[in-house]
Design a protein around this motif. Structure first.
Motif, short mmCIF file in Angstrom:
data_model
loop_
_atom_site.label_atom_id
_atom_site.label_comp_id
_atom_site.label_asym_id
_atom_site.label_seq_id
_atom_site.Cartn_x
_atom_site.Cartn_y
_atom_site.Cartn_z
N ARG A 72 0.84 -1.20 0.00
CA ARG A 72 0.00 0.00 0.00
C ARG A 72 0.88 1.25 0.00
O ARG A 72 1.75 1.40 0.86
CB ARG A 72 -0.89 0.03 1.24
N GLU A 73 0.63 2.13 -0.91
CA GLU A 73 1.34 3.42 -0.95
C GLU A 73 0.56 4.41 -0.10
O GLU A 73 -0.66 4.53 -0.24
CB GLU A 73 1.43 3.92 -2.38
N VAL A 74 1.24 5.11 0.79
CA VAL A 74 0.59 6.17 1.57
C VAL A 74 0.67 7.46 0.76
O VAL A 74 1.75 7.94 0.43
CB VAL A 74 1.25 6.35 2.95
N GLU A 75 -0.48 8.02 0.44
CA GLU A 75 -0.53 9.19 -0.43
C GLU A 75 -0.58 10.50 0.36
O GLU A 75 -0.11 11.53 -0.12
CB GLU A 75 -1.75 9.08 -1.35
N ALA A 76 -1.15 10.45 1.56
CA ALA A 76 -1.26 11.68 2.36
C ALA A 76 -1.66 11.33 3.79
O ALA A 76 -2.14 10.22 4.07
CB ALA A 76 -2.29 12.63 1.75
N ILE A 77 -1.44 12.28 4.69
CA ILE A 77 -1.90 12.18 6.07
C ILE A 77 -2.91 13.31 6.30
O ILE A 77 -2.59 14.49 6.09
CB ILE A 77 -0.73 12.32 7.07
N ASP A 78 -4.12 12.94 6.69
CA ASP A 78 -5.15 13.93 7.02
C ASP A 78 -5.13 14.09 8.54
O ASP A 78 -5.70 13.29 9.28
CB ASP A 78 -6.52 13.43 6.54
N THR A 113 -4.36 5.93 1.84
CA THR A 113 -3.51 4.97 1.12
C THR A 113 -4.17 4.57 -0.18
O THR A 113 -5.36 4.84 -0.41
CB THR A 113 -3.26 3.71 1.96
N THR A 114 -3.41 3.88 -1.02
CA THR A 114 -3.96 3.36 -2.27
C THR A 114 -5.01 2.29 -2.03
O THR A 114 -5.73 1.90 -2.94
CB THR A 114 -2.83 2.79 -3.15
N GLY A 115 -5.11 1.79 -0.80
CA GLY A 115 -6.15 0.82 -0.45
C GLY A 115 -7.28 1.44 0.35
O GLY A 115 -8.10 0.73 0.93
N GLY A 116 -7.31 2.78 0.41
CA GLY A 116 -8.36 3.45 1.16
C GLY A 116 -7.83 4.07 2.45
O GLY A 116 -6.67 3.86 2.83
N PRO A 117 -8.66 4.85 3.15
CA PRO A 117 -8.20 5.53 4.36
C PRO A 117 -8.09 4.57 5.55
O PRO A 117 -8.85 3.61 5.66
CB PRO A 117 -9.30 6.58 4.60
N ILE A 118 -7.13 4.87 6.44
CA ILE A 118 -6.97 4.12 7.69
C ILE A 118 -6.94 5.16 8.80
O ILE A 118 -6.06 6.03 8.83
CB ILE A 118 -5.67 3.29 7.69
N PHE A 119 -7.89 5.06 9.73
CA PHE A 119 -7.99 6.04 10.81
C PHE A 119 -7.12 5.60 11.99
O PHE A 119 -6.95 4.41 12.24
CB PHE A 119 -9.45 6.21 11.24
N LEU A 134 22.07 8.90 1.38
CA LEU A 134 20.63 8.79 1.59
C LEU A 134 20.09 10.10 2.15
O LEU A 134 20.81 10.82 2.85
CB LEU A 134 20.32 7.66 2.59
N ARG A 135 18.86 10.39 1.83
CA ARG A 135 18.22 11.61 2.31
C ARG A 135 16.92 11.21 3.01
O ARG A 135 16.11 10.47 2.44
CB ARG A 135 17.93 12.53 1.11
N PRO A 136 16.72 11.66 4.27
CA PRO A 136 15.49 11.28 4.99
C PRO A 136 14.24 11.56 4.18
O PRO A 136 14.14 12.58 3.49
CB PRO A 136 15.54 12.17 6.25
N HIS A 137 13.29 10.63 4.25
CA HIS A 137 12.04 10.79 3.51
C HIS A 137 11.16 11.79 4.26
O HIS A 137 10.63 11.48 5.33
CB HIS A 137 11.32 9.44 3.39
N LEU A 138 11.00 12.96 3.70
CA LEU A 138 10.32 14.07 4.37
C LEU A 138 8.99 14.47 3.73
O LEU A 138 8.17 15.12 4.39
CB LEU A 138 11.22 15.32 4.36
N GLN A 139 8.79 14.12 2.47
CA GLN A 139 7.72 14.74 1.70
C GLN A 139 6.34 14.52 2.33
O GLN A 139 5.53 15.45 2.42
CB GLN A 139 7.74 14.23 0.26
N LEU A 140 6.10 13.29 2.76
CA LEU A 140 4.79 12.98 3.34
C LEU A 140 4.52 13.85 4.57
O LEU A 140 3.43 14.41 4.73
CB LEU A 140 4.74 11.50 3.71
#
Length: 389
Positions: free
Chosen positions: A81-87, A95-101, A241-247
């Motif tokens: 599952r790809e995480v697309e955003a945090i609400d 996620t690409t499989g739907g929201p997880i609360f 390596l560069r820390p993953h920050l975008q999300l």
């Protein structure tokens, strides 16, 4: 009766699984969900740079399959599952499989390989080996005994050069700095590493940069900024390596070099924590196994509502170069001081980093002197505790 909290962890590396293990110990009834774009298998990422010499293929590097991890930890594993955003407002991971609360969220996002700008029609062939799939692809394109261009002479590049040379390949290392591990060790140690690996067949091009990679009959032809050309069958990119920050940045969390956290691992959002390569602690970035495990032990109770400060032991590192064994404790970031050579004999080299007050703040030992690592770490830990008291 209060419902069990739902804790969501993003990332299935050592940091993600490490914090899940600690959470499960402390909260047998907690709802734990782990989301990962990978397959969720557990393996040691540091083992990637020594896998060739040990005869490992990708599948044999897996220590615990995903299904077994999920069963052991009573975990809802959402693999692939790809995480697309945090609400943050609705406390949901999209996620690409739907929201997880979630009630609490832990970011164990890791770090992404740095992609330097390189020209040429084969620039895309520069492969960074940062996970199992990368390693599987690297093995697939590697002809027996081939010349391999290694871009980067830092920790990962030097370890891969050692591993390749020990397995009958011919590594050619290109690095912009003057000696291997230049950001971690003094020049004397760098020279010893360079010479030991050169004796095993490693070719060095130091103070040089790859400008372009072109296709050729043998694989690739790389052009360096000094005018040299290198023919090779494959290219390994190990420039960092560069820390993953975008999300986190997109969600409005405070970020700098990493996702900014306090001494308990909490981000600027009290419901979100970060751990591992993606996190920037008050002491700075802290990758490697030891700090990740120390952070997991403190972050788990903090997530569950009992704040605990992360206490890092001396963060020493074993460099996996069998041709020239090295252990080191890097000099602290931003501390003024100098390296002092204290031994240079048949047993190896010893260097100590002293700050302006003369206190030992880092060290590098090679060869037989590596055996002194535990005693030195203990002494430095006691020194740090004394200073804090």
């Amino acid at each position: 009766m209060t419902a069990s909290p739902h804790i969501v962890v993003i990332g299935s590396g050592l940091a993600g699984y490490g914090v899940v293990r600690e959470l499960r110990k402390l909260a047998p009834d907690a709802r734990l969900t782990l989301v990962t774009r990978d397959d969720g298998h557990f393996y040691s990422k540091p083992a990637l740079s020594t896998a060739l010499a040990k005869g490992k293929v990708a599948d044999t590097l897996v220590t615990t399959p995903a299904e077994k991890m999920a069963a052991q930890l009573r975990l809802d594993l959402r693999a692939g599952r790809e995480v697309e955003a945090i609400d943050r407002e609705d406390k949901a991971v999209l996620t690409t499989g739907g929201p997880i609360f979630y009630d609490k969220l832990v970011l164990a996002l890791g770090a992404d390989p740095v992609r330097p700008p390189i020209d040429g029609d084969a620039a895309h062939r520069a492969l960074a080996v940062n996970n199992l799939d990368n390693y599987r692809e690297f093995r697939a394109i590697l002809p027996e005994g081939a010349r391999v261009l290694v871009m980067g002479g830092g920790l990962v590049g030097t370890e891969f050069a050692n591993d390749l040379s020990a397995t009958g390949y011919c590594p050619v290392v290109v690095d912009m700095l003057s000696h291997p591990l230049a950001q971690l060790v003094p020049a004397g140690v760098g020279s010893a590493i360079r010479e030991a690996l050169a004796a095993k067949g490693v070719e060095w091009h130091l103070g040089r940069k790859v400008l372009a990679i072109h296709k050729s009959g043998t694989g690739i032809r790389a052009e360096l900024d000094g005018g040299e050309t290198i023919e090779a069958a494959a290219v390994l990119s190990a420039v960092g390596l560069r820390p993953h920050l975008q999300l986190a940045a997109d969600a409005g969390l405070d970020v700098a070099r990493g996702i900014v956290v306090d001494q308990t691992g909490r981000t600027s959002d009290p419901h979100i924590f970060a751990i591992g390569d993606c996190a920037q602690y008050p002491q700075g970035l802290a990758a490697y196994v030891t700090p990740i495990m120390a952070a997991a032990r403190a972050i788990a109770p903090s997530v569950l509502g009992t704040p605990m400060e992360i206490r890092f032991p001396p963060l020493s590192v074993q460099v996996k170069t069998t041709a020239c064994p090295v252990v080191l404790l890097p000099a602290p970031q931003g501390v003024e001081g100098a390296w002092e050579e204290t031994a240079n004999d048949e047993k190896g080299l010893k260097y100590l980093f002293r700050d302006r007050r003369g206190s030992v703040r880092g060290y590098v030992f090679t060869q037989d002197y590596c055996q002194e690592r535990m005693n030195m770490d203990r002494a430095l830990s006691e020194q740090t505790t004394g200073l804090a008291a």
